[in-house]
Write a protein that holds these residues in place. Structure first.
Motif, PDB file in Angstrom:
ATOM      1  N   GLN A 259       0.823  -1.214   0.000  1.00 31.25           N
ATOM      2  CA  GLN A 259       0.000   0.000   0.000  1.00 31.25           C
ATOM      3  C   GLN A 259       0.857   1.264   0.000  1.00 31.25           C
ATOM      4  O   GLN A 259       0.480   2.269  -0.579  1.00 31.25           O
ATOM      5  CB  GLN A 259      -0.962   0.000   1.196  1.00 31.25           C
ATOM      6  CG  GLN A 259      -1.998   1.104   1.153  1.00 31.25           C
ATOM      7  CD  GLN A 259      -2.874   1.068  -0.093  1.00 31.25           C
ATOM      8  OE1 GLN A 259      -3.350   0.012  -0.492  1.00 31.25           O
ATOM      9  NE2 GLN A 259      -3.086   2.211  -0.718  1.00 31.25           N
ATOM     10  N   ALA A 260       2.014   1.205   0.629  1.00 28.89           N
ATOM     11  CA  ALA A 260       2.907   2.373   0.643  1.00 28.89           C
ATOM     12  C   ALA A 260       3.327   2.736  -0.780  1.00 28.89           C
ATOM     13  O   ALA A 260       3.405   3.926  -1.123  1.00 28.89           O
ATOM     14  CB  ALA A 260       4.128   2.078   1.511  1.00 28.89           C
ATOM     15  N   GLN A 261       3.588   1.729  -1.611  1.00 26.22           N
ATOM     16  CA  GLN A 261       3.947   1.987  -3.004  1.00 26.22           C
ATOM     17  C   GLN A 261       2.759   2.589  -3.767  1.00 26.22           C
ATOM     18  O   GLN A 261       2.941   3.498  -4.575  1.00 26.22           O
ATOM     19  CB  GLN A 261       4.409   0.698  -3.689  1.00 26.22           C
ATOM     20  CG  GLN A 261       5.731   0.184  -3.195  1.00 26.22           C
ATOM     21  CD  GLN A 261       6.874   1.115  -3.533  1.00 26.22           C
ATOM     22  OE1 GLN A 261       7.050   1.526  -4.675  1.00 26.22           O
ATOM     23  NE2 GLN A 261       7.664   1.457  -2.535  1.00 26.22           N
TER      24      GLN A 261
ATOM     25  N   LEU B 284       2.517   6.188  -2.819  1.00 27.17           N
ATOM     26  CA  LEU B 284       3.575   6.969  -3.452  1.00 27.17           C
ATOM     27  C   LEU B 284       3.224   7.273  -4.907  1.00 27.17           C
ATOM     28  O   LEU B 284       3.406   8.401  -5.374  1.00 27.17           O
ATOM     29  CB  LEU B 284       4.903   6.210  -3.377  1.00 27.17           C
ATOM     30  CG  LEU B 284       6.112   6.909  -3.982  1.00 27.17           C
ATOM     31  CD1 LEU B 284       6.434   8.189  -3.214  1.00 27.17           C
ATOM     32  CD2 LEU B 284       7.308   5.977  -3.986  1.00 27.17           C
ATOM     33  N   ILE B 285       2.697   6.290  -5.608  1.00 27.24           N
ATOM     34  CA  ILE B 285       2.307   6.505  -7.002  1.00 27.24           C
ATOM     35  C   ILE B 285       1.147   7.500  -7.078  1.00 27.24           C
ATOM     36  O   ILE B 285       1.133   8.383  -7.936  1.00 27.24           O
ATOM     37  CB  ILE B 285       1.974   5.164  -7.687  1.00 27.24           C
ATOM     38  CG1 ILE B 285       3.266   4.360  -7.878  1.00 27.24           C
ATOM     39  CG2 ILE B 285       1.262   5.377  -9.023  1.00 27.24           C
ATOM     40  CD1 ILE B 285       3.080   2.964  -8.412  1.00 27.24           C
TER      41      ILE B 285
ATOM     42  N   SER C  82       3.087  12.938 -12.677  1.00 23.39           N
ATOM     43  CA  SER C  82       4.305  12.401 -13.283  1.00 23.39           C
ATOM     44  C   SER C  82       4.047  11.025 -13.885  1.00 23.39           C
ATOM     45  O   SER C  82       4.529  10.719 -14.982  1.00 23.39           O
ATOM     46  CB  SER C  82       5.412  12.323 -12.233  1.00 23.39           C
ATOM     47  OG  SER C  82       6.569  11.745 -12.774  1.00 23.39           O
ATOM     48  N   VAL C  83       3.275  10.213 -13.193  1.00 21.93           N
ATOM     49  CA  VAL C  83       2.935   8.866 -13.678  1.00 21.93           C
ATOM     50  C   VAL C  83       2.180   8.976 -14.997  1.00 21.93           C
ATOM     51  O   VAL C  83       2.517   8.310 -15.976  1.00 21.93           O
ATOM     52  CB  VAL C  83       2.098   8.104 -12.630  1.00 21.93           C
ATOM     53  CG1 VAL C  83       1.520   6.830 -13.209  1.00 21.93           C
ATOM     54  CG2 VAL C  83       2.934   7.801 -11.398  1.00 21.93           C
TER      55      VAL C  83
ATOM     56  N   PRO D 111      13.807   3.116  -6.383  1.00 19.43           N
ATOM     57  CA  PRO D 111      12.786   2.898  -7.423  1.00 19.43           C
ATOM     58  C   PRO D 111      11.504   2.337  -6.805  1.00 19.43           C
ATOM     59  O   PRO D 111      11.527   1.726  -5.737  1.00 19.43           O
ATOM     60  CB  PRO D 111      13.433   1.883  -8.362  1.00 19.43           C
ATOM     61  CG  PRO D 111      14.502   1.232  -7.568  1.00 19.43           C
ATOM     62  CD  PRO D 111      14.932   2.206  -6.516  1.00 19.43           C
ATOM     63  N   GLN D 112      10.394   2.568  -7.484  1.00 18.98           N
ATOM     64  CA  GLN D 112       9.121   2.001  -7.043  1.00 18.98           C
ATOM     65  C   GLN D 112       9.139   0.501  -7.280  1.00 18.98           C
ATOM     66  O   GLN D 112       9.831   0.019  -8.166  1.00 18.98           O
ATOM     67  CB  GLN D 112       7.934   2.608  -7.815  1.00 18.98           C
ATOM     68  CG  GLN D 112       7.567   4.012  -7.421  1.00 18.98           C
ATOM     69  CD  GLN D 112       8.603   5.011  -7.884  1.00 18.98           C
ATOM     70  OE1 GLN D 112       9.264   5.583  -7.047  1.00 18.98           O
ATOM     71  NE2 GLN D 112       8.775   5.206  -9.171  1.00 18.98           N
TER      72      GLN D 112
END
Length: 163
Positions: A93-95, A98-99, A105-106, A149-150
């Motif tokens: 969930q943290a990733q 972050l996204i 940007s994504v 990195p993600q």
């Protein structure tokens, strides 16, 4: 009388031998039982540890559904566009958070990548798989230079239309 004294001396030696053999035998049985208990205790705790490790490894998947992307494709030979819905599977969930935090940007990264393609590149299954790999690479790049990195596990197309 001398014979009786000699008989008394012989009898204690026999009972000492029997006593020593009994003690050694008892210690041997105790050592074997202790060793077996330790072995099976280690084996079962190792098995429990492996099961716990497997339970830790099996996590619920975390998916992040992105908004629909509509882009003009490179002319091939005529102008076409791609409309697609994408879901991203991340490590945790943290990733995902972050996204979400870096969503502009994504979206920009994805739009630039998608608009650089020709329809002939994307129509085949191999083309879609290659695009998936490229999207994972783009989304895995850090948002800030020097950051980690993600952890993007997979990218899924939930709709894919070329016109």
């Amino acid at each position: 009388m001398a014979e009786q004294e000699a008989a008394k001396e012989v009898q204690p030696k026999k009972s000492k031998k029997i006593l020593i053999l009994a003690i050694v035998g008892g210690l041997l049985v105790a050592a074997i039982a202790g060793g077996a208990a330790w072995y099976f205790g280690q084996h079962s705790s190792g098995h429990d540890a492996k099961q716990k490790e497997q339970k830790k490894v099996v996590k619920d998947p975390v998916f992040l559904t992105l908004e629909t992307f509509t882009v003009n494709l490179q002319p091939d030979p005529e102008d076409q566009y791609l409309q697609t819905d994408i879901s991203v599977q991340v490590e945790d969930q943290a990733q995902a958070d972050l996204i979400k935090l870096h969503m502009p940007s994504v979206r920009s990264r994805i739009l630039i990548l998608l608009s650089s393609k020709k329809s002939s590149e994307l129509l085949s299954v191999e083309g879609k798989k290659a695009l998936t790999a490229e999207l994972i690479a783009q989304l895995s790049e850090p948002f800030v230079a020097g950051e980690k990195p993600q952890l993007v596990k997979a990218v899924f197309f939930t709709s894919f239309v070329i016109q």
